[in-house]
Design a protein around this motif. Structure first.
Motif, PDB file in Angstrom:
ATOM      1  N   LEU A  65      -7.503   1.337  -0.066  1.00  0.00           N
ATOM      2  CA  LEU A  65      -8.397   1.513   1.088  1.00  0.00           C
ATOM      3  C   LEU A  65      -9.227   0.256   1.349  1.00  0.00           C
ATOM      4  O   LEU A  65      -9.422  -0.147   2.503  1.00  0.00           O
ATOM      5  N   LEU A  66      -9.725  -0.372   0.287  1.00  0.00           N
ATOM      6  CA  LEU A  66     -10.480  -1.611   0.459  1.00  0.00           C
ATOM      7  C   LEU A  66      -9.597  -2.713   1.043  1.00  0.00           C
ATOM      8  O   LEU A  66     -10.054  -3.507   1.872  1.00  0.00           O
ATOM      9  N   PHE A 115      -1.989  -6.190  -1.572  1.00  0.00           N
ATOM     10  CA  PHE A 115      -2.705  -5.135  -2.284  1.00  0.00           C
ATOM     11  C   PHE A 115      -2.493  -3.782  -1.611  1.00  0.00           C
ATOM     12  O   PHE A 115      -2.227  -2.778  -2.272  1.00  0.00           O
ATOM     13  N   ALA A 116      -2.641  -3.744  -0.281  1.00  0.00           N
ATOM     14  CA  ALA A 116      -2.483  -2.483   0.443  1.00  0.00           C
ATOM     15  C   ALA A 116      -1.078  -1.923   0.267  1.00  0.00           C
ATOM     16  O   ALA A 116      -0.895  -0.721   0.018  1.00  0.00           O
ATOM     17  N   ALA A 126       2.361   0.391   8.269  1.00  0.00           N
ATOM     18  CA  ALA A 126       2.338  -0.140   9.630  1.00  0.00           C
ATOM     19  C   ALA A 126       1.142  -1.061   9.834  1.00  0.00           C
ATOM     20  O   ALA A 126       1.253  -2.121  10.457  1.00  0.00           O
ATOM     21  N   ALA A 127      -0.020  -0.668   9.298  1.00  0.00           N
ATOM     22  CA  ALA A 127      -1.226  -1.476   9.459  1.00  0.00           C
ATOM     23  C   ALA A 127      -1.184  -2.728   8.591  1.00  0.00           C
ATOM     24  O   ALA A 127      -1.433  -3.846   9.069  1.00  0.00           O
ATOM     25  N   ALA A 128      -0.873  -2.560   7.304  1.00  0.00           N
ATOM     26  CA  ALA A 128      -0.926  -3.680   6.365  1.00  0.00           C
ATOM     27  C   ALA A 128       0.177  -4.697   6.599  1.00  0.00           C
ATOM     28  O   ALA A 128      -0.051  -5.905   6.479  1.00  0.00           O
ATOM     29  N   MET A 129       1.381  -4.214   6.914  1.00  0.00           N
ATOM     30  CA  MET A 129       2.518  -5.117   7.059  1.00  0.00           C
ATOM     31  C   MET A 129       2.835  -5.396   8.533  1.00  0.00           C
ATOM     32  O   MET A 129       2.918  -6.552   8.946  1.00  0.00           O
ATOM     33  N   GLY A 130       2.999  -4.330   9.326  1.00  0.00           N
ATOM     34  CA  GLY A 130       3.360  -4.520  10.733  1.00  0.00           C
ATOM     35  C   GLY A 130       2.318  -5.304  11.499  1.00  0.00           C
ATOM     36  O   GLY A 130       2.651  -6.179  12.319  1.00  0.00           O
ATOM     37  N   THR A 186      -0.742   1.361  -2.215  1.00  0.00           N
ATOM     38  CA  THR A 186      -0.360   2.540  -1.441  1.00  0.00           C
ATOM     39  C   THR A 186       1.015   3.027  -1.886  1.00  0.00           C
ATOM     40  O   THR A 186       1.244   4.228  -2.065  1.00  0.00           O
ATOM     41  N   SER A 187       1.940   2.074  -2.079  1.00  0.00           N
ATOM     42  CA  SER A 187       3.288   2.442  -2.515  1.00  0.00           C
ATOM     43  C   SER A 187       3.269   3.120  -3.875  1.00  0.00           C
ATOM     44  O   SER A 187       4.030   4.075  -4.125  1.00  0.00           O
TER      45      SER A 187
END
Length: 394
Positions: A84-85, A119-120, A24-28, A124-125
């Motif tokens: 995380l970075l 990257f996120a 949600a944060a990285a893509m949305g 994460t995936s």
């Protein structure tokens, strides 16, 4: 999206929740919040349609570069730290958008934001999906990929609330970016607490052979690249189209909110059709439904066009993305990672070109009607291209 119950252990629930929040944060927010913020930037900076398309394309170039760099083995054993970075960089780069009015600086920031979101998402995936696969739990995967839709919906709520608070101020768009940065920073803390230490260890599969470029694989890759072009014009300019049509603030909010909600549940909606129809026909059906949604944004009455267009767009674009890659794996069973990389590259090129072409056409014609027709035609061609492939994967 992820219900905790007796069949889902606490650690797996935490892993799925971490994936949902990170996506949600990285893509949305990191990738797609540009869409609801863009109308305010176009009037407040101001930006022309061509400027807006250029900045959007810079983000997609960054995403493609990030995806290519992530494919190498440099992050092995450091997936959690890199993820995380990347989320921290996403928060910082969202905030940086509020500090300038330069189109070139916007483009540079969005380029790096695209790389950070790639990257996120990828790292994460790699952690979340490995734990889901090891446990044999489809719910974790569905919740993880529902994250972008949830982020899209939340970003639309944020932009609406900030707009109400700023009472139409030309600087409200700056507050939108700061709000997204705060959300990403809070998400970083949550993901840091929830995300496992790393992926589940797996046996090395060895080096994959080169892809055998059969006719079906060539057609699918061409279709997938053209899909990147066709989907992204609506993904970038949907709320701007609503603003230019004077549809009203409520419609502007709802069209992107509905797109996010339907995207969050899209894979659940399409999954029952996969077994009776087959992957190929579901991929084709979703492309045609999305083409109808794209056309709806300019053909229906302005009070409902963005809402119906947003709903059909959200209900299809993640499903097309996921099922297209699954088809690629079936067509190249000996080289699934290489197939994924080549299809992602084709998709990336398409979505880089789309906003530039759409913005340029809109600036020349004075509306987004012509580029929307082009996008819909591209999606229909995508479906036609894979008709010979259907029997191979059904």
């Amino acid at each position: 999206m992820l219900a905790r119950n007796e069949t889902l252990p606490a650690n797996l629930f935490r892993t799925g929740l971490a994936g949902t929040i990170a996506m949600a944060a990285a893509m949305g927010f990191g990738r797609f919040s540009y869409t609801p913020i863009l109308p305010g930037m176009m009037s407040g900076v101001p930006l022309s349609p061509a400027d807006a398309g250029f900045v959007a394309s810079a983000n997609f170039v960054g995403y493609l570069v990030g995806a290519v760099l992530a494919a190498y083995g440099w992050a092995s054993g450091r997936e959690r730290k890199v993820a995380l970075l990347a989320l921290a960089a996403t928060a910082a780069l969202l905030a940086a958008m509020a500090l300038t009015s330069s189109v070139m600086v916007f483009a540079v920031i969005r380029f790096f934001a695209g790389a950070a979101s790639a990257f996120a998402m990828i790292f994460t995936s790699s952690i979340v999906l490995s734990h889901a696969a090891a446990a044999g739990n489809d719910h974790v995967q569905a919740a993880h990929f529902g994250g972008p839709g949830a982020g899209i919906a939340l970003s639309s709520v944020m932009v609406m609330l900030i707009g109400l608070g700023y009472h139409g101020s030309p600087d409200a768009w700056r507050a939108d970016w700061i709000g997204g940065a705060i959300y990403a920073a809070v998400s970083l803390v949550a993901v840091w607490w929830l995300l496992p230490a790393g992926p589940v260890a797996a046996a090395q599969a060895g080096k994959e052979p080169a892809i055998v470029w059969s006719k079906p694989m060539l057609l699918l890759t061409g279709s997938y690249g053209l899909f990147g072009f066709g989907y992204v014009i609506t993904a970038t300019f949907l709320v701007t189209i609503a603003r230019m049509d004077a549809a009203g603030q409520t419609v502007e909010f709802l069209c992107w909110f509905i797109a996010g909600v339907t995207a969050a549940v899209a894979l659940f909606l399409w999954k029952p059709l996969v077994r009776p129809l087959g992957l190929g026909w579901v991929y084709i059906a979703a492309l045609l439904v999305e083409a109808l949604g794209v056309l709806a944004t300019v053909l229906l009455p302005r009070s409902v066009a963005p809402l119906i267009g947003g709903a059909l767009f959200g209900a299809t674009f993640l499903a097309i993305t996921a099922y297209g890659l699954q088809i690629g794996r079936r067509l190249s069973p000996a080289s699934p990672r290489r197939a994924f990389a080549m299809m992602t590259a084709a998709f990336g090129i398409g979505q880089i070109v789309g906003p530039i072409v759409g913005g340029w056409m809109a600036e020349r014609t004075g509306s987004f009607t012509a580029p929307t027709y082009v996008a819909a035609a591209a999606l229909v061609i995508c479906a036609v291209l894979v008709l010979p492939v259907v029997k191979k994967v059904s």
